[in-house]
Design a protein around this motif. Sequence first.
Motif, PDB file in Angstrom:
ATOM      1  N   SER A   1       9.689 -20.469  52.517  1.00  0.00           N
ATOM      2  CA  SER A   1       9.641 -19.260  51.705  1.00  0.00           C
ATOM      3  C   SER A   1      10.678 -18.289  52.261  1.00  0.00           C
ATOM      4  N   GLN A   2      10.853 -17.150  51.599  1.00  0.00           N
ATOM      5  CA  GLN A   2      11.748 -16.132  52.147  1.00  0.00           C
ATOM      6  C   GLN A   2      11.253 -15.667  53.512  1.00  0.00           C
ATOM      7  N   LYS A   3       9.933 -15.567  53.678  1.00  0.00           N
ATOM      8  CA  LYS A   3       9.374 -15.161  54.968  1.00  0.00           C
ATOM      9  C   LYS A   3       9.721 -16.177  56.056  1.00  0.00           C
ATOM     10  N   THR A   4       9.692 -17.449  55.714  1.00  0.00           N
ATOM     11  CA  THR A   4      10.001 -18.492  56.693  1.00  0.00           C
ATOM     12  C   THR A   4      11.440 -18.372  57.161  1.00  0.00           C
ATOM     13  N   PHE A   5      12.356 -18.212  56.214  1.00  0.00           N
ATOM     14  CA  PHE A   5      13.758 -18.075  56.596  1.00  0.00           C
ATOM     15  C   PHE A   5      14.000 -16.783  57.361  1.00  0.00           C
ATOM     16  N   ALA A   6      13.301 -15.714  57.001  1.00  0.00           N
ATOM     17  CA  ALA A   6      13.456 -14.453  57.728  1.00  0.00           C
ATOM     18  C   ALA A   6      13.014 -14.613  59.178  1.00  0.00           C
ATOM     19  N   TYR A   7      11.918 -15.319  59.391  1.00  0.00           N
ATOM     20  CA  TYR A   7      11.433 -15.581  60.744  1.00  0.00           C
ATOM     21  C   TYR A   7      12.475 -16.372  61.533  1.00  0.00           C
TER      22      TYR A   7
ATOM     23  N   ALA B   1      15.702 -16.778  60.965  1.00  0.00           N
ATOM     24  CA  ALA B   1      16.950 -16.022  61.153  1.00  0.00           C
ATOM     25  C   ALA B   1      16.806 -15.024  62.292  1.00  0.00           C
ATOM     26  N   ALA B   2      15.671 -14.360  62.365  1.00  0.00           N
ATOM     27  CA  ALA B   2      15.449 -13.396  63.449  1.00  0.00           C
ATOM     28  C   ALA B   2      15.430 -14.095  64.804  1.00  0.00           C
ATOM     29  N   GLN B   3      14.782 -15.247  64.876  1.00  0.00           N
ATOM     30  CA  GLN B   3      14.717 -15.985  66.127  1.00  0.00           C
ATOM     31  C   GLN B   3      16.085 -16.486  66.573  1.00  0.00           C
ATOM     32  N   GLN B   4      16.934 -16.805  65.598  1.00  0.00           N
ATOM     33  CA  GLN B   4      18.256 -17.361  65.896  1.00  0.00           C
ATOM     34  C   GLN B   4      19.344 -16.293  65.969  1.00  0.00           C
ATOM     35  N   ASP B   5      18.993 -15.037  65.737  1.00  0.00           N
ATOM     36  CA  ASP B   5      19.966 -13.939  65.722  1.00  0.00           C
ATOM     37  C   ASP B   5      21.045 -14.196  64.667  1.00  0.00           C
ATOM     38  N   CYS B   6      20.580 -14.506  63.455  1.00  0.00           N
ATOM     39  CA  CYS B   6      21.462 -14.757  62.319  1.00  0.00           C
ATOM     40  C   CYS B   6      21.252 -13.703  61.238  1.00  0.00           C
TER      41      CYS B   6
END
Length: 223
Positions: free
Chosen positions: A188-194, A196-201
């Motif tokens: 979901s968008q929430k999954t990708f947001a999580y 991306a934040a963890q990967q500093d993207c």
Amino acid sequence: MQDSTLISCGLCLGEQLETYHQDKHRLYWQCQCCHLVMADPNSRLTPAQEKAIYDSHENDLEDAGYRRFLTRVSEPLIARLSKPSLGLDFGCGPGPLLAKMLEEAGHQVSLFDLYYANIPEVLKQQYDFIVSTEVVEHLAKPRQVLQQLLALLDCGQPLVLMTKLVIDKSRFANWHYKNDLTHISFFSQKTFAYFAAQQDCDLEFIGNDVIILTKRNTRQNFE
């Protein structure tokens, strides 16, 4: 009913999973940390069964409809690239039309696919961009694969994904996308947001199914 304590999330490795949906074919879990929805591991196909389904797909390089479909990825990517750029089409399948479209635009594209272009050497060099269309939903361990791909990119270089996104439980229940038994991980968008934040993207959504992750720096946090 399967025991969720025996399963961990393929994206964040979390162990807090809750039942999300069940149909006549499979049980689906949702991670309460990163929100990834995953098919129960006991329902997954063997590699031979999976490949048989992929072999039945018709990905014609001359198919105008398929080309239009892929412009959802190619157009925003090409707009970001300088010529000439070197890219990777990860999970290109038996008919790598997207790579052909990017080459027509002046870029060089290497191919990798577990079943159709299994060339491990291409996963050992750096790229200016990586595309992966309709792939992440097939991954049992998306964390491992996405980290591997990000490691092949320098800062400011995009990883462009295409996958249908989970909206909510009620839509998931009637969602055709989950009925493909080769699809086992649903973002979901929430999954990708999580992630991306963890990967500093940096994270961008284009339309309903194109996701762009752009590395801010070389530090990888999601260890």
